[in-house]
Design a protein around this motif. Structure first.
Motif, mmCIF file in Angstrom:
data_model
loop_
_atom_site.group_PDB
_atom_site.id
_atom_site.type_symbol
_atom_site.label_atom_id
_atom_site.label_comp_id
_atom_site.label_asym_id
_atom_site.label_seq_id
_atom_site.Cartn_x
_atom_site.Cartn_y
_atom_site.Cartn_z
ATOM 1 N N PHE A 246 0.829 -1.203 0.000
ATOM 2 C CA PHE A 246 0.000 0.000 0.000
ATOM 3 C C PHE A 246 0.867 1.257 0.000
ATOM 4 C CE2 PHE A 246 -2.147 3.409 2.345
ATOM 5 C CZ PHE A 246 -3.285 3.576 1.556
ATOM 6 N N SER A 247 1.949 1.257 0.753
ATOM 7 C CA SER A 247 2.837 2.421 0.808
ATOM 8 C C SER A 247 3.487 2.679 -0.550
ATOM 9 C CB SER A 247 3.911 2.216 1.882
ATOM 10 O OG SER A 247 3.336 2.013 3.146
ATOM 11 N N VAL A 248 3.976 1.606 -1.186
ATOM 12 C CA VAL A 248 4.604 1.763 -2.498
ATOM 13 C C VAL A 248 3.583 2.241 -3.524
ATOM 14 C CG1 VAL A 248 5.746 0.531 -4.375
ATOM 15 C CG2 VAL A 248 6.397 0.067 -2.006
ATOM 16 N N ALA A 249 2.378 1.652 -3.508
ATOM 17 C CA ALA A 249 1.337 2.051 -4.462
ATOM 18 C C ALA A 249 0.940 3.510 -4.263
ATOM 19 C CB ALA A 249 0.120 1.137 -4.319
ATOM 20 N N ALA A 250 0.855 3.948 -3.008
ATOM 21 C CA ALA A 250 0.495 5.342 -2.737
ATOM 22 C C ALA A 250 1.559 6.291 -3.270
ATOM 23 C CB ALA A 250 0.304 5.548 -1.235
ATOM 24 N N MET A 251 2.845 5.949 -3.102
ATOM 25 C CA MET A 251 3.919 6.802 -3.599
ATOM 26 C C MET A 251 3.926 6.857 -5.124
ATOM 27 S SD MET A 251 6.399 8.834 -3.096
ATOM 28 C CE MET A 251 6.672 8.683 -1.330
ATOM 29 N N THR A 253 1.379 6.305 -7.159
ATOM 30 C CA THR A 253 0.194 7.052 -7.596
ATOM 31 C C THR A 253 0.407 8.550 -7.442
ATOM 32 O OG1 THR A 253 -1.229 5.213 -6.937
ATOM 33 C CG2 THR A 253 -2.284 7.354 -7.249
ATOM 34 N N TRP A 254 1.015 8.953 -6.328
ATOM 35 C CA TRP A 254 1.272 10.384 -6.125
ATOM 36 C C TRP A 254 2.211 10.935 -7.193
ATOM 37 C CZ3 TRP A 254 5.813 13.065 -5.100
ATOM 38 C CH2 TRP A 254 5.646 14.415 -4.785
ATOM 39 N N LEU A 255 3.261 10.184 -7.539
ATOM 40 C CA LEU A 255 4.199 10.642 -8.567
ATOM 41 C C LEU A 255 3.503 10.777 -9.919
ATOM 42 C CD1 LEU A 255 7.428 8.598 -7.746
ATOM 43 C CD2 LEU A 255 7.121 11.070 -7.553
ATOM 44 N N ILE A 256 2.653 9.790 -10.270
ATOM 45 C CA ILE A 256 1.969 9.829 -11.564
ATOM 46 C C ILE A 256 1.002 11.003 -11.634
ATOM 47 C CG2 ILE A 256 0.335 8.606 -13.039
ATOM 48 C CD1 ILE A 256 1.600 5.992 -12.111
ATOM 49 N N HIS A 258 0.897 13.777 -9.615
ATOM 50 C CA HIS A 258 1.547 15.071 -9.412
ATOM 51 C C HIS A 258 2.310 15.511 -10.656
ATOM 52 C CE1 HIS A 258 3.355 18.407 -7.269
ATOM 53 N NE2 HIS A 258 4.567 17.970 -7.619
ATOM 54 N N ARG A 259 2.974 14.556 -11.343
ATOM 55 C CA ARG A 259 3.762 14.884 -12.531
ATOM 56 C C ARG A 259 2.994 14.697 -13.836
ATOM 57 N NH1 ARG A 259 8.185 17.944 -11.326
ATOM 58 N NH2 ARG A 259 9.068 17.230 -9.337
ATOM 59 N N ARG A 260 1.746 14.253 -13.743
ATOM 60 C CA ARG A 260 0.902 14.040 -14.929
ATOM 61 C C ARG A 260 1.594 13.112 -15.927
ATOM 62 N NH1 ARG A 260 -1.526 20.145 -16.095
ATOM 63 N NH2 ARG A 260 -2.458 20.429 -14.033
ATOM 64 N N LEU A 261 1.968 11.936 -15.448
ATOM 65 C CA LEU A 261 2.724 11.003 -16.264
ATOM 66 C C LEU A 261 1.846 10.027 -17.036
ATOM 67 C CD1 LEU A 261 5.602 10.131 -13.756
ATOM 68 C CD2 LEU A 261 5.575 11.848 -15.560
ATOM 69 N N TRP A 262 0.548 10.115 -16.872
ATOM 70 C CA TRP A 262 -0.322 9.178 -17.578
ATOM 71 C C TRP A 262 -0.572 9.668 -19.004
ATOM 72 C CZ3 TRP A 262 -2.079 12.726 -14.027
ATOM 73 C CH2 TRP A 262 -3.027 13.649 -14.492
ATOM 74 N N GLU A 263 -0.975 8.740 -19.870
ATOM 75 C CA GLU A 263 -1.321 9.050 -21.257
ATOM 76 C C GLU A 263 -2.712 8.526 -21.538
ATOM 77 O OE1 GLU A 263 1.490 7.601 -24.011
ATOM 78 O OE2 GLU A 263 3.134 8.842 -23.288
ATOM 79 N N ARG A 264 -3.532 9.373 -22.126
ATOM 80 C CA ARG A 264 -4.899 8.957 -22.463
ATOM 81 C C ARG A 264 -4.891 8.193 -23.778
ATOM 82 N NH1 ARG A 264 -8.689 11.647 -19.441
ATOM 83 N NH2 ARG A 264 -7.942 13.415 -18.221
ATOM 84 N N PRO A 265 -5.608 7.074 -23.868
ATOM 85 C CA PRO A 265 -5.675 6.341 -25.138
ATOM 86 C C PRO A 265 -6.407 7.147 -26.186
ATOM 87 C CG PRO A 265 -7.233 5.433 -23.555
ATOM 88 C CD PRO A 265 -6.403 6.444 -22.794
#
Length: 284
Positions: A246-251, A253-256, A258-265
């Motif tokens: 849970f701690s790793v997943a939370a970190m 998720t926060w990075l993605i 906060h930095r807008r690292l996702w890409e929309r299909p």
């Protein structure tokens, strides 16, 4: 392809344009442009004067398919009056579930090279060899009847074919005349390493310096505090594993977020680049 005579001394001249994404591909292209004239003189023809042009274009970094990238490269070639144009992109491209390494339009003398597909180590050497072989293949040779055809260079693998992580595949006869893809296993591993290199996660260390300092300080206090050890020994291993995940997943998720690292299909649309454009320059 006939080289253009130089107006000064009459020496044949070929202008090669490298269209690159900003940042890392541009740095590689600048170094590559310094090495290519001598390498091309040895591999192709010493009587030709090879001139390299490097153009940074952020537009190619926003495209997600080889066909529009090839079209953009062709437009730059026509506008800049290059003889050959090669686009170097750090976008990971795929075709039929395999990593795309090279796409070539031999008729218009434009090509695309996906840097992540070349791997994360020895990238400069692999890129140099691949581009030299690619340009050698794009140079046209004259046949006995006076017509021209693409040269028979060996684009692609830099190791024996039987163990090569890349291979040629048959295309549908559209805009792409030659396509090189990675193998299902080693090619995907190379792509993964290339993506890691392209993203450069080590560059986040300075940006996360304060967070790392806080984490180290907290860890030091936890190690010295006996209460933390008592709690840890009192909790079952399964619960500790869940808390850690849970701690790793939370970190992450926060990075993605906060930095807008996702890409929309992107929505599926018919490919418009399969047919050749009618605005290409006349053949030499």
């Amino acid at each position: 392809m006939r080289a253009t005579p130089d107006a000064d001394d009459g020496q044949p001249r070929v202008v090669v344009g490298l269209l690159v994404d900003p940042d890392a591909p541009a740095e590689l292209a600048e170094k590559l442009a310094e090495d290519l004239p001598e390498l091309l003189a040895e591999a192709v023809n010493r009587d030709i004067e090879w001139r390299l042009r490097v153009v940074r274009d952020p537009l190619t970094a926003t495209l997600h398919d080889s066909f529009p990238i090839l079209n953009a490269t062709r437009e730059h070639k026509l506008r800049e009056n290059w003889d050959i144009a090669v686009c170097l992109t750090d976008l990971p491209l795929r075709t039929d579930g395999r990593p795309l390494v090279v796409d070539v339009d031999a008729e218009d003398r434009v090509a695309l090279v996906s840097l992540p597909a070349l791997g994360g180590i020895f990238l400069r050497r692999r890129l140099r060899r691949s581009v030299v072989r690619l340009l050698k293949d794009l140079m046209l040779t004259t046949t006995g009847d006076g017509s021209t055809r693409p040269g028979q260079g060996t684009i692609g693998p830099i190791v024996p074919e039987r163990i090569a992580p890349m291979k040629r595949v048959v295309t549908d006869g559209g805009i792409v005349d030659l396509r090189i893809v990675g193998s299902p296993a080693r090619g995907r591993l190379r792509l993964l390493l290339g993506m890691v290199r392209a993203n450069g996660p080590w560059r986040l260390v300075p940006a996360l310096a304060k967070a790392l300092a806080a984490a180290l300080a907290t860890s030091a206090i936890a190690v010295m505090n006996g209460s933390v050890w008592n709690v840890a020994t009192g909790i079952r291993a399964e619960r500790l594993a869940v808390i850690s995940l849970f701690s790793v997943a939370a970190m992450v998720t926060w990075l993605i977020v906060h930095r807008r690292l996702w890409e929309r299909p992107e929505t599926s649309s018919p490919r418009t680049g399969r047919r050749r454009r009618c605005t290409t320059s006349p053949r030499s």
